[in-house]
Design a protein around this motif. Sequence first.
Motif, PDB file in Angstrom:
ATOM      1  N   GLY A  18       0.778  -1.223   0.000  1.00  0.00           N
ATOM      2  CA  GLY A  18       0.000   0.000   0.000  1.00  0.00           C
ATOM      3  C   GLY A  18       0.811   1.275   0.000  1.00  0.00           C
ATOM      4  N   ILE A  19       2.063   1.212  -0.425  1.00  0.00           N
ATOM      5  CA  ILE A  19       2.938   2.385  -0.440  1.00  0.00           C
ATOM      6  C   ILE A  19       3.313   2.711  -1.880  1.00  0.00           C
ATOM      7  CG2 ILE A  19       5.121   3.367   0.353  1.00  0.00           C
ATOM      8  CD1 ILE A  19       5.031   1.297   2.646  1.00  0.00           C
ATOM      9  N   TYR A  20       3.008   3.917  -2.315  1.00  0.00           N
ATOM     10  CA  TYR A  20       3.287   4.353  -3.678  1.00  0.00           C
ATOM     11  C   TYR A  20       4.141   5.618  -3.640  1.00  0.00           C
ATOM     12  CZ  TYR A  20      -0.521   1.184  -4.802  1.00  0.00           C
ATOM     13  OH  TYR A  20      -1.312   0.077  -4.917  1.00  0.00           O
ATOM     14  N   LEU A  21       5.276   5.550  -4.291  1.00  0.00           N
ATOM     15  CA  LEU A  21       6.183   6.697  -4.359  1.00  0.00           C
ATOM     16  C   LEU A  21       6.022   7.393  -5.707  1.00  0.00           C
ATOM     17  CD1 LEU A  21       9.398   5.036  -2.890  1.00  0.00           C
ATOM     18  CD2 LEU A  21       7.561   6.206  -1.653  1.00  0.00           C
ATOM     19  N   ARG A  22       6.201   8.712  -5.722  1.00  0.00           N
ATOM     20  CA  ARG A  22       6.133   9.442  -6.988  1.00  0.00           C
ATOM     21  C   ARG A  22       7.098  10.618  -6.973  1.00  0.00           C
ATOM     22  NH1 ARG A  22       2.603  13.280  -4.920  1.00  0.00           N
ATOM     23  NH2 ARG A  22       1.044  12.404  -3.494  1.00  0.00           N
ATOM     24  N   ALA A  23       7.573  10.954  -8.150  1.00  0.00           N
ATOM     25  CA  ALA A  23       8.470  12.102  -8.321  1.00  0.00           C
ATOM     26  C   ALA A  23       8.393  12.537  -9.774  1.00  0.00           C
ATOM     27  CB  ALA A  23       9.903  11.740  -7.948  1.00  0.00           C
ATOM     28  N   LEU A  24       8.366  13.820  -9.982  1.00  0.00           N
ATOM     29  CA  LEU A  24       8.274  14.370 -11.326  1.00  0.00           C
ATOM     30  C   LEU A  24       9.220  15.547 -11.445  1.00  0.00           C
ATOM     31  CD1 LEU A  24       6.746  14.340 -14.076  1.00  0.00           C
ATOM     32  CD2 LEU A  24       5.131  15.943 -13.058  1.00  0.00           C
ATOM     33  N   ALA A  25      10.047  15.567 -12.473  1.00  0.00           N
ATOM     34  CA  ALA A  25      10.940  16.690 -12.745  1.00  0.00           C
ATOM     35  C   ALA A  25      10.508  17.343 -14.046  1.00  0.00           C
ATOM     36  CB  ALA A  25      12.385  16.212 -12.842  1.00  0.00           C
ATOM     37  N   VAL A  26      10.303  18.658 -14.013  1.00  0.00           N
ATOM     38  CA  VAL A  26       9.842  19.388 -15.193  1.00  0.00           C
ATOM     39  C   VAL A  26      10.689  20.640 -15.379  1.00  0.00           C
ATOM     40  CG1 VAL A  26       7.901  20.503 -16.346  1.00  0.00           C
ATOM     41  CG2 VAL A  26       7.481  18.594 -14.786  1.00  0.00           C
ATOM     42  N   ASP A  27      11.222  20.806 -16.577  1.00  0.00           N
ATOM     43  CA  ASP A  27      11.972  22.014 -16.920  1.00  0.00           C
ATOM     44  C   ASP A  27      11.257  22.720 -18.069  1.00  0.00           C
ATOM     45  OD1 ASP A  27      14.901  23.362 -16.604  1.00  0.00           O
ATOM     46  OD2 ASP A  27      14.227  23.460 -18.697  1.00  0.00           O
ATOM     47  N   GLU A  28      11.065  24.038 -17.941  1.00  0.00           N
ATOM     48  CA  GLU A  28      10.368  24.804 -18.973  1.00  0.00           C
ATOM     49  C   GLU A  28      11.194  26.026 -19.370  1.00  0.00           C
ATOM     50  OE1 GLU A  28       5.697  23.803 -18.010  1.00  0.00           O
ATOM     51  OE2 GLU A  28       6.591  25.616 -17.144  1.00  0.00           O
ATOM     52  N   PHE A  29      11.461  26.126 -20.645  1.00  0.00           N
ATOM     53  CA  PHE A  29      12.189  27.264 -21.219  1.00  0.00           C
ATOM     54  C   PHE A  29      11.231  28.079 -22.077  1.00  0.00           C
ATOM     55  CE2 PHE A  29      14.022  29.011 -25.075  1.00  0.00           C
ATOM     56  CZ  PHE A  29      14.997  29.858 -24.572  1.00  0.00           C
ATOM     57  N   ALA A  30      11.416  29.393 -22.089  1.00  0.00           N
ATOM     58  CA  ALA A  30      10.632  30.260 -22.963  1.00  0.00           C
ATOM     59  C   ALA A  30      11.453  31.488 -23.326  1.00  0.00           C
ATOM     60  CB  ALA A  30       9.329  30.681 -22.309  1.00  0.00           C
ATOM     61  N   GLY A  31      11.327  31.914 -24.557  1.00  0.00           N
ATOM     62  CA  GLY A  31      12.002  33.129 -25.014  1.00  0.00           C
ATOM     63  C   GLY A  31      11.174  33.792 -26.094  1.00  0.00           C
ATOM     64  N   ASN A  32      11.083  35.117 -26.049  1.00  0.00           N
ATOM     65  CA  ASN A  32      10.275  35.827 -27.050  1.00  0.00           C
ATOM     66  C   ASN A  32      11.161  36.545 -28.063  1.00  0.00           C
ATOM     67  OD1 ASN A  32      10.999  37.826 -25.029  1.00  0.00           O
ATOM     68  ND2 ASN A  32       9.501  39.206 -25.996  1.00  0.00           N
ATOM     69  N   VAL A  33      10.687  36.629 -29.289  1.00  0.00           N
ATOM     70  CA  VAL A  33      11.418  37.305 -30.358  1.00  0.00           C
ATOM     71  C   VAL A  33      10.738  38.604 -30.753  1.00  0.00           C
ATOM     72  CG1 VAL A  33      12.444  35.186 -31.255  1.00  0.00           C
ATOM     73  CG2 VAL A  33      10.201  35.920 -32.111  1.00  0.00           C
ATOM     74  N   THR A  34       9.464  38.788 -30.317  1.00  0.00           N
ATOM     75  CA  THR A  34       8.768  40.038 -30.570  1.00  0.00           C
ATOM     76  C   THR A  34       7.899  40.376 -29.375  1.00  0.00           C
ATOM     77  OG1 THR A  34       6.779  39.010 -31.542  1.00  0.00           O
ATOM     78  CG2 THR A  34       8.588  39.503 -33.044  1.00  0.00           C
ATOM     79  N   GLY A  35       7.520  41.653 -29.266  1.00  0.00           N
ATOM     80  CA  GLY A  35       6.464  42.075 -28.377  1.00  0.00           C
ATOM     81  C   GLY A  35       6.806  42.176 -26.909  1.00  0.00           C
ATOM     82  N   GLY A  36       5.762  42.462 -26.122  1.00  0.00           N
ATOM     83  CA  GLY A  36       5.920  42.651 -24.697  1.00  0.00           C
ATOM     84  C   GLY A  36       6.604  43.969 -24.377  1.00  0.00           C
ATOM     85  N   GLN A  37       7.037  44.107 -23.135  1.00  0.00           N
ATOM     86  CA  GLN A  37       7.791  45.285 -22.719  1.00  0.00           C
ATOM     87  C   GLN A  37       9.283  45.095 -22.909  1.00  0.00           C
ATOM     88  OE1 GLN A  37       6.610  48.378 -21.564  1.00  0.00           O
ATOM     89  NE2 GLN A  37       4.703  47.538 -22.414  1.00  0.00           N
ATOM     90  N   GLY A  38       9.687  43.919 -23.334  1.00  0.00           N
ATOM     91  CA  GLY A  38      11.091  43.640 -23.584  1.00  0.00           C
ATOM     92  C   GLY A  38      11.272  42.226 -24.079  1.00  0.00           C
ATOM     93  N   ARG A  39      12.457  41.956 -24.619  1.00  0.00           N
ATOM     94  CA  ARG A  39      12.766  40.616 -25.106  1.00  0.00           C
ATOM     95  C   ARG A  39      13.748  39.937 -24.163  1.00  0.00           C
ATOM     96  NH1 ARG A  39      13.681  41.612 -31.644  1.00  0.00           N
ATOM     97  NH2 ARG A  39      11.775  42.834 -31.985  1.00  0.00           N
TER      98      ARG A  39
END
Length: 493
Positions: free
Chosen positions: A89-110
């Motif tokens: 009745g013992i269940y272990l869990r682990a999740l690793a998530v990496d997220e990258f983002a970069g803009n080429v136009t718009g917003g208040q800055g790049r």
Amino acid sequence: MTNSIYRWPMLASGLLVACPCLAQSTPSDSDKAGSPASPAAQSDAKPQATSPAIFLNNYPKPQVQSTASVAGPPKGPLVGIGQALADRGIYLRALAVDEFAGNVTGGQGRGTANSYVFPFGFDLDFDRLAGWKGAALHYSMNVSQGSSLAVDHTGNAISFQTRYKAVQNLRLAALALEQNLWGGKVNISGGRVAPLTYFNQSNIYCTFQSNSVCFNPAVVPIQDRALGFFPYNTWGGRIKIAPTKWFYAQAGIFEANTSLISTNGFDWSTKGSTGHQTAVEIGLQSADPRARNLYHLRIGAFGNTSDVTDPYLNTRGRPRLGRGAAGGAALVHDGQAGVYVMGDIAAAHMDGDAKRPITVFGGVISATNDYVPFKGQALAGVIVTGPLPGRTNDTFGIVGSYIRLGDRQRQFLQASRALAGGTDTVFPDEGVFEVNYGIAAHRGVRISPNVQYVVSPDNFAKPRAIKRSGDILAFGLRVSIDGAALLGLPAQR
């Protein structure tokens, strides 16, 4: 706010601890997320099923990994150890998530930004551990680190990286006791939890990286601080009733306490409470979770009794900033509320293959008040599982959201711009879009490149920006690793 508001979930938990004899062990099909376990597996002292079906879709989930790439029995170097633990009745869990983002136009800055998160924990099936029928304990910790494209560069409120968190530390994310009664037709869960781990939930939303969709399409309740979200927990509880396979109703009440966001999650006092959060939801769904045209429909309402400060008006109902403004103290409103209708359906299948559904989803969320940051959201999208022959676990997704700003928030932003010397008009609405492809690279490993586009973005993070933000074109990449699936540890999903 008095502590009496929280007595019922605490009392319910206490009664459940004192009276395990009330529980039942037979699972309800309305709570199953995958193929049901066989009767033998449910009754055997050492079942072969990877997780007890009765608890699926009920416990406060960690940040979700799609099950598409982890179907079938566990495989990996620790499969023997994992199965031995699961048998107890013992269940272990682990999740690793990496997220990258970069803009080429718009917003208040790049710029570019990268954030990562590591949620981990365990689930205890008390039936197998101690003979306590229908009971379980769920424990989740979370580590968030990194930077945000929206916060650091573009200045808009809706993040391009769902996993980014402003408070970056190791924290308790959830500690919940769960009890199933009458064959799973009633499910009670409570403890240190967040409302949005229970309400408007679906395992399809986090196919996308944009925070307009994942974890919930919940721009309104999250940005308006109407409902709390993972990993920020407070005292609360939820009861879910599923009298049939195709219908359920649930309701919950939770402490409202934003002062705990900056803590490590182990401050369990209520001294910073400002009110309470409530939510109700009814759902219709396919009676058979393996139905060819699987569907879900959720209709809900939510509220928060905490005071809300008007962003633009003073206590006399006049503008308090801008040219010729009256100034004075901000008008304070008594709480906020909202409603939502969301759904999805497997409308078709690639080459007629039931394992390659084309899932269409969408809905609307609306606040009933004009003084909150965001007034409403409408979204629609499609997810194709197995878009290419031979790549049945890959996904291709498209989603778009129309998001409406609250009237007072827009007036505040317009006045702030004028004070800075700007004349550009603040748009009352914006559009957020994402296209992505999810690559099932290995068991438990997904790589998801994506393109995000924001039309008429807000500048919440930089209200005194002189110029209006231009449309944002951003490129992103998410890499997620389900540690339990990779190592061969059976885990609840």
